[in-house]
Write an enzyme that holds these catalytic residues in place. Structure first.
Site, short mmCIF file in Angstrom:
data_model
loop_
_atom_site.label_atom_id
_atom_site.label_comp_id
_atom_site.label_asym_id
_atom_site.label_seq_id
_atom_site.Cartn_x
_atom_site.Cartn_y
_atom_site.Cartn_z
N ASP A 627 0.83 -1.20 0.00
CA ASP A 627 0.00 0.00 0.00
C ASP A 627 0.87 1.26 0.00
OD1 ASP A 627 -2.43 1.27 -0.08
OD2 ASP A 627 -2.86 1.06 2.05
N HIS A 628 0.26 2.40 0.29
CA HIS A 628 0.88 3.73 0.18
C HIS A 628 2.39 3.75 0.46
CE1 HIS A 628 -2.91 6.09 -0.01
NE2 HIS A 628 -3.39 5.04 0.63
N GLU A 700 -3.22 8.36 7.36
CA GLU A 700 -3.07 6.95 7.01
C GLU A 700 -1.64 6.53 7.22
OE1 GLU A 700 -3.95 3.06 5.29
OE2 GLU A 700 -5.05 4.61 6.34
N HIS A 744 -9.10 9.40 4.22
CA HIS A 744 -8.86 8.23 5.05
C HIS A 744 -9.57 8.38 6.39
CE1 HIS A 744 -6.04 6.27 2.42
NE2 HIS A 744 -5.27 7.35 2.35
N HIS A 781 -9.53 5.06 -2.76
CA HIS A 781 -8.92 5.12 -1.44
C HIS A 781 -9.85 5.83 -0.47
CE1 HIS A 781 -4.38 4.47 -2.47
NE2 HIS A 781 -5.17 3.57 -3.01
N ASN A 803 -9.83 0.31 -1.25
CA ASN A 803 -9.13 0.02 0.00
C ASN A 803 -10.09 0.09 1.18
OD1 ASN A 803 -6.91 -0.01 -1.63
ND2 ASN A 803 -5.75 1.50 -0.47
#
Length: 873
Positions: A627-628, A700, A744, A781, A803
């Site tokens: 992920d990120h 996040e 997020h 996201h 996500n």
């Protein structure tokens, strides 16, 4: 009804991956689920014409060298793929008698009045070199072959009613010239376009090296390389050759040494495939004595003799008698291990399969039997593939010590019969031979006598170890698994076709035909377990075509991984399991140092391997994703990419299915530029890139975007078009996390304003420019807590992945919370509860009890995530 592939016996094999400064070995257990077969298909009819340089190994066709065997195997494999038809031509010298069977029209033999012309001086089938042919004879040969191919293609198209899509010329020499001659003639005749591809093999390249080197101008005058350059066959901007195929990265390097300007993006590396219907252990089983009883030792100066029985070990060599195969080093080694094994009261035989010019046969037999006095060395001559399979199956070890072997097909054939292998650490075998399946001894570097003896010493030591340590028993299953996973010929030829025409023939939406499939299981190559490359990308295209998306769940432990897999199995859908940088660190252990992201690298790699180990048992496909990754976290990304490269070398696929780069905090040009740099490293391994343009708000994994300017939460059509124009020339395998107000975390209704209609505007902006609707594959996201209507609209506009993290974090905690509230009276001490002061509480505070409650709660929320995205069957 959910259709799943059958489960089967688990085959153990070892995967090596690089973690920080040391390589860590772990044990993988993967079932052999779905492989390419006649049930798999390309979506568009593909008709292929292949022009071979060597004969096939068929009745009356004589012994075939490697490229002839490969050509025949590919021809047969293409014709087993639905929607695919192959026609072939190969040369037949006058000493051979083969004729196609009556009614068989899928190949023709090109009859010669002389031996098959060869590029180098040594061949088991011919001594007639191209350089010995006069210029008029060369031009006459070229024209006659071009006429033969043109006329055969005409007849084949009349037979099928379909035009040819691909012309494959084997070897980067005459057949490429002839292919261009035929293509030009077809163009003048108004035929539909047909793409010329060249399958690069080693001998033609070696001929060019000899010509350029100028060391033997009498034998290799500068004659044929100038022709290739003058006619611009491989020139950068000529457009004559659409694509080259090669069996290894080493082969590509050799090609680029000669034709340096040929574009990298028109190169397909596809490791050699083999026919598992031929290369397998005998059924019913045969003993070593039974196999050897069917064969004879063939001396050059006498009658064949029977091979004795009763050998405890057997070392096998297969190859033509040429100096670069280095049979002499093996024979010197045999003098050592024969004695060592005899001193231990055992017997070992050395079996030599292959042939060459008469003088080479005499040279090696005299070395073995007269000079070295080997007592148990037997020369069997050339043998057909079914016999080779029997020999490999009863061998203790296969030894193939070639220098810079272009690929090493014999290695794969041997491993398919569950026999470990030993070679030299050079050439193609470096891409796939590991300690799990054998050993590559140090490459001495030359054919000089001193280096021959150095290699012999290393071979002696390693072969002795292999025999005494029972590599056959310990590594045989891993050999079979590696051969199955990487080298099925159907997998290879399917990849070759797709690299040329794609899955839709190169026109329109490349994923449109997937909409006609009844299930994701019908995607070619789909299997239970981690999927990568074309299979993973086609799944995302299938999602878009069918109008659903896959939820992606951040995991921090084996427990959370298991929760996702259990939910995916329950609902019968593919799963996305992803690891953030912080989650990866947690997976490895928060007690480890992480100043250089070493714990995060280790955790992500370990997590991906864990998913690979257990996912097949759940019976669903899985994409392993990171992920990120912000700019400050790039060392973490570099470590994962290194692990992908190590895995790719061993198994032909990366460790992860995809990775995300989140450089949205940087200026757009820098963001997209860095993504492109990394994507060029990922594309050869077919790793999917997920990138972010525009910023997802909130917090996040330690990245705080809660104070970002509101306009940054919304991408523009120009943003996404710039991403497309930069990344699509590298590879189509990328997704975009475009910002449409995403944040997020979970917030009160009204605090977040999603605008999924922006995604629609991005699609409509680009569609007219590429010629089909919805070209983008988007990622959603900040999906936790979103309204169902916004989710469904986003999916309709091309979202294929969403996500989910915050909601599943809460669900995992809530499972524990509910357990604690229900059982709090049993959780205040080890002894004493509402049932009595002396009652034990172990069954309540046992982690397996309350962790399982967390898993069940998270599992149920994961199932809900699938349903939200219409990911049900």
């Amino acid at each position: 009804m959910i259709r799943r592939p059958p489960r089967s016996t688990l085959f153990p094999y070892t995967t090596l991956f690089r973690s920080l400064k040391n390589r860590v070995a772990i044990r993988r257990h993967l079932p052999s689920f779905h492989t390419f077969s006649s049930a798999d298909h390309l979506a568009t009819m593909v008709q292929i014409f292949q022009l071979g340089t060597n004969n096939w190994q068929v009745e009356g066709g004589g012994f075939a060298p490697g490229s002839g065997i490969l050509h025949e195997a590919h021809h047969n494999a293409y014709n087993k793929l639905p929607g695919t038809k192959s026609f072939s031509v190969w040369p037949l010298p006058p000493k051979l008698t083969h004729q196609p069977a009556p009614g068989r029209t899928d190949y023709r033999v090109f009859k010669l009045e002389h031996d098959i012309p060869i590029c180098e001086s040594v061949s088991p089938v011919s001594n007639f070199r191209w350089h010995s042919m006069s210029e008029p004879d060369f031009e006459k040969y070229r024209k006659r072959l071009a006429d033969f191919c043109f006329e055969y293609m005409e007849a084949a198209e009349k037979e099928t009613g379909k035009p040819f899509n691909i012309f494959i010329a084997h070897h980067a020499f005459l057949n490429a010239l002839v292919g261009n001659d035929v293509m030009q003639r077809r163009k003048a005749a108004g035929k539909p376009p047909c793409q010329l591809c060249v399958f690069v093999h080693g001998t033609a390249l070696k001929m060019y090296v000899h010509e350029k080197g100028g060391k033997s101008p009498a034998e290799y005058p500068m004659r044929f390389l100038p022709i290739m350059e003058k006619e611009r066959i491989f020139a950068k901007d000529s457009g004559i050759v659409s694509r080259i195929f090669a069996i290894s990265a080493q082969q590509v390097d050799a090609f680029k040494e000669i034709f340096a300007e040929f574009p990298d993006d028109r190169v397909t590396v596809s490791p050699n495939g083999i026919d598992f219907d031929t290369f397998h252990a005998p059924d019913p089983p045969m003993s070593r004595d039974q196999v050897l009883a069917e064969l004879e030792h063939v001396p050059y100066d006498g009658a064949p003799t029977a091979i004795p029985s009763g050998y405890d070990y057997m070392v096998t060599f297969v190859g033509k008698f040429a100096n670069w195969k280095r049979l002499d080093s093996l024979l010197y080694a045999a003098a050592g291990y024969e004695k060592t094994i005899a001193d231990k009261g055992k017997k070992v035989c050395t079996i030599i399969v292959g042939s060459g010019p008469d003088e080479a046969i005499k040279l090696y037999q005299d070395l073995a039997l007269k000079e070295l006095g080997l007592k148990h060395c037997y020369f069997l001559g050339a043998q057909k593939q079914p016999t080779l399979a029997k020999l490999y199956a009863v061998s203790s070890i296969g030894v193939f010590p070639s220098k810079a072997e272009p690929f090493g097909l014999v290695f794969v054939e041997c491993m398919a019969c569950q026999c470990p292998v030993i070679g030299a650490n050079s050439g193609g075998p470096k891409d796939f031979v590991s300690d799990a399946v054998g050993c590559l001894v140090p490459e001495p570097g030359s054919y000089e006598p001193a280096d021959v003896k150095i290699l012999a010493k290393d071979l002696d030591k390693t072969i002795t170890q292999a025999l005494l340590d029972d590599w056959k028993g310990k590594k045989g299953a891993a050999c079979l698994q590696l051969a199955r996973d990487r080298f099925g010929v159907a997998t290879q030829v399917s990849r070759l076709i797709e690299s040329v025409v794609g899955r839709s023939g190169g026109k329109g939406d490349p994923g449109a035909d997937l909409k006609n499939l009844k299930s994701f299981w019908d995607i070619p190559g789909m299997k239970a377990g981690v999927i990568t490359g074309d299979v993973a990308w086609n799944l995302l295209q299938y999602c878009k075509a069918k109008g659903f998306a896959l939820p992606a769940f951040n995991c921090t432990s084996t427990s959370t991984v298991n929760s996702v897999l259990e939910a995916a199995a329950k609902i019968g859908m593919p799963a996305y399991i992803q690891f953030s940088e912080g989650g990866s660190q947690f997976f490895a252990g928060k007690g480890l140092p992480n100043g250089k992201k070493e714990a995060s690298i280790l955790g992500a790699v370990a997590g991906a391997h864990y998913v690979r180990m257990v996912a097949p048992a759940y019976g669903v496909p899985v994409l392993a994703h990171s992920d990120h990754c912000a700019k400050k976290l790039l060392p973490w990304f570099d470590g994962m990419l290194e692990a992908d490269q190590e895995h790719f070398k061993l198994f032909g696929e990366p460790l992860f299915s995809s990775h995300m780069l989140d450089l949205s905090e940087e200026p757009d040009d820098e963001n997209i530029g860095i993504c492109a740099q990394y994507f060029k490293k990922m594309a050869p391994m077919k790793i999917i890139l997920e990138m972010e343009i525009g910023i997802t708000g909130g917090v996040e994994d330690g990245v705080d975007n809660s104070g970002v300017a509101r306009e940054k939460l919304y991408s523009t059509p120009a943003d996404t078009e710039l991403v497309w124009n930069t990344l699509s020339p590298i590879s189509p395998m990328f997704t975009i996390a475009a910002a449409f107000g995403n944040v997020h975390g979970v917030y009160k209704p009204g605090n977040v304003k999603l605008q999924p209609e922006l995604l629609d505007s991005f699609q409509k902006n680009l569609a007219p420019k590429v010629g089909y609707d919805k070209p983008f594959h988007f990622v959603f996201h900040g999906g936790s807590g979103s309204e169902k209507k916004d989710i469904h609209d986003a999916v309709d506009f091309g979202v294929v992945k969403m996500n989910v993290d915050t909601d599943t974090q809460w669900a995992y905690w809530e499972g524990l919370l509910k357990f604690y509230k229900a059982k709090s009276g049993y959780l205040q001490g080890q002894i004493g509860n509402p049932e009595g002061e002396d009652k034990p509480n172990k069954s309540y505070y046992d982690p397996r009890k309350w962790v399982r409650c967390s898993e069940e709660s998270m599992r149920d929320r994961v199932v809900e995530g699938f349903k939200d995205l219409k990911a049900t069957q």
